[in-house]
Design a protein around this motif. Structure first.
Motif, short mmCIF file in Angstrom:
data_model
loop_
_atom_site.label_atom_id
_atom_site.label_comp_id
_atom_site.label_asym_id
_atom_site.label_seq_id
_atom_site.Cartn_x
_atom_site.Cartn_y
_atom_site.Cartn_z
N ASN A 147 49.72 -36.46 -46.69
CA ASN A 147 50.70 -36.59 -45.61
C ASN A 147 50.19 -35.97 -44.31
O ASN A 147 50.94 -35.83 -43.36
CB ASN A 147 52.02 -35.95 -46.01
N GLY A 148 48.92 -35.58 -44.27
CA GLY A 148 48.35 -34.94 -43.10
C GLY A 148 48.30 -33.43 -43.24
O GLY A 148 47.52 -32.77 -42.56
N ASP A 149 49.12 -32.87 -44.13
CA ASP A 149 49.15 -31.43 -44.39
C ASP A 149 48.58 -31.08 -45.76
O ASP A 149 47.94 -30.06 -45.94
CB ASP A 149 50.58 -30.88 -44.34
N ARG A 150 48.87 -31.93 -46.75
CA ARG A 150 48.49 -31.64 -48.13
C ARG A 150 47.98 -32.89 -48.83
O ARG A 150 48.33 -34.00 -48.46
CB ARG A 150 49.68 -31.10 -48.94
N PHE A 151 47.16 -32.66 -49.85
CA PHE A 151 46.76 -33.69 -50.81
C PHE A 151 47.52 -33.41 -52.10
O PHE A 151 47.75 -32.24 -52.44
CB PHE A 151 45.26 -33.58 -51.15
N TRP A 152 47.87 -34.44 -52.84
CA TRP A 152 48.40 -34.25 -54.18
C TRP A 152 48.04 -35.44 -55.04
O TRP A 152 47.88 -36.55 -54.55
CB TRP A 152 49.89 -33.93 -54.20
N TRP A 153 47.84 -35.19 -56.34
CA TRP A 153 47.41 -36.22 -57.28
C TRP A 153 47.80 -35.81 -58.68
O TRP A 153 48.06 -34.64 -58.96
CB TRP A 153 45.91 -36.45 -57.18
N GLN A 154 47.85 -36.80 -59.59
CA GLN A 154 48.14 -36.52 -60.99
C GLN A 154 46.89 -35.92 -61.62
O GLN A 154 45.85 -36.55 -61.70
CB GLN A 154 48.55 -37.77 -61.75
N ALA A 155 47.01 -34.67 -62.06
CA ALA A 155 45.86 -33.95 -62.58
C ALA A 155 45.83 -33.94 -64.11
O ALA A 155 44.89 -33.42 -64.69
CB ALA A 155 45.87 -32.52 -62.06
N GLY A 156 46.83 -34.51 -64.73
CA GLY A 156 46.87 -34.52 -66.19
C GLY A 156 48.28 -34.78 -66.68
O GLY A 156 49.10 -35.36 -65.97
N TRP A 157 48.53 -34.32 -67.89
CA TRP A 157 49.81 -34.55 -68.54
C TRP A 157 50.34 -33.22 -69.06
O TRP A 157 49.62 -32.47 -69.71
CB TRP A 157 49.66 -35.54 -69.69
N ASP A 158 51.59 -32.91 -68.77
CA ASP A 158 52.24 -31.70 -69.25
C ASP A 158 52.93 -32.03 -70.57
O ASP A 158 54.00 -32.64 -70.58
CB ASP A 158 53.24 -31.19 -68.21
N GLU A 159 52.30 -31.65 -71.67
CA GLU A 159 52.84 -31.95 -73.00
C GLU A 159 54.20 -31.32 -73.21
O GLU A 159 55.09 -31.91 -73.82
CB GLU A 159 51.87 -31.46 -74.10
N GLN A 160 54.37 -30.11 -72.74
CA GLN A 160 55.62 -29.38 -72.95
C GLN A 160 56.80 -30.08 -72.27
O GLN A 160 57.87 -30.20 -72.84
CB GLN A 160 55.48 -27.95 -72.44
N CYS A 161 56.58 -30.54 -71.06
CA CYS A 161 57.66 -31.21 -70.30
C CYS A 161 57.69 -32.71 -70.53
O CYS A 161 58.67 -33.37 -70.18
CB CYS A 161 57.50 -30.93 -68.82
N GLY A 162 56.59 -33.27 -71.07
CA GLY A 162 56.54 -34.71 -71.30
C GLY A 162 56.48 -35.52 -70.02
O GLY A 162 57.13 -36.56 -69.91
N ARG A 163 55.73 -35.04 -69.05
CA ARG A 163 55.61 -35.76 -67.77
C ARG A 163 54.27 -35.46 -67.12
O ARG A 163 53.57 -34.53 -67.54
CB ARG A 163 56.75 -35.37 -66.84
N PRO A 164 53.93 -36.22 -66.09
CA PRO A 164 52.65 -35.96 -65.41
C PRO A 164 52.63 -34.57 -64.78
O PRO A 164 53.67 -34.06 -64.35
CB PRO A 164 52.60 -37.03 -64.32
N ALA A 165 51.47 -33.99 -64.75
CA ALA A 165 51.25 -32.72 -64.05
C ALA A 165 50.48 -33.04 -62.77
O ALA A 165 49.48 -33.75 -62.81
CB ALA A 165 50.46 -31.76 -64.93
#
Length: 140
Positions: free
Chosen positions: A58-76
């Motif tokens: 967004n011009g300030d930060r980068f973000w990306w899916q770095a893996g999978w959170d097994e405990q929460c059952g969602r992307p990390a």
């Protein structure tokens, strides 16, 4: 409070546009042997690296899916300020190598991939796509 917010709540504009910063990341990835494309729209830029690996900016930060959170059952997701584009490139290149290992069983690191090379599906002698095994159905 976000990186670009003042204590009184007013946001200041980023130092560079999202596309400019995304291009900086693309060049840093290319230096590591990872080919990517930059796309922009609606104030965001996307650095498309590979199937399942897109870096948003967004011009300030980068973000990306770095893996999978097994405990929460969602992307990390991972997030870093744009001032660390080289660090982000190393982290994204490592994720790229990890995804290739999962998909193709490769044991190479991104630095061994030739500049301009992409992970295209295998082709037979006539140039037709060869059937690939189905990717894992669960999270990567």
């Amino acid at each position: 409070m976000r990186d670009n917010e003042h204590p009184n709540g007013h946001r200041h504009p980023p130092e560079a546009s999202a596309v400019e910063v995304a291009e900086r990341l693309r060049r840093a990835l290319e230096a590591l042997g990872v080919v990517a494309d930059v796309h922009d729209g609606y104030g965001l830029a996307l650095v498309s690296v590979w199937d399942g690996l897109v870096v948003w900016c967004n011009g300030d930060r980068f973000w990306w899916q770095a893996g999978w959170d097994e405990q929460c059952g969602r992307p990390a997701y991972a997030s870093r300020p744009v001032s660390g584009a080289e660090e982000v490139a190393r982290l994204v290149a490592a994720r790229y190598a990890e995804l290739r290992r999962v998909r193709f069983g490769e044991r190479t690191d991104p630095g061994q991939i030739q500049a301009g090379e992409r992970a295209d599906p295998p082709r037979d002698r006539a140039g037709e796509r060869v059937a690939e095994p189905m990717p894992p159905q669960g999270p990567v």
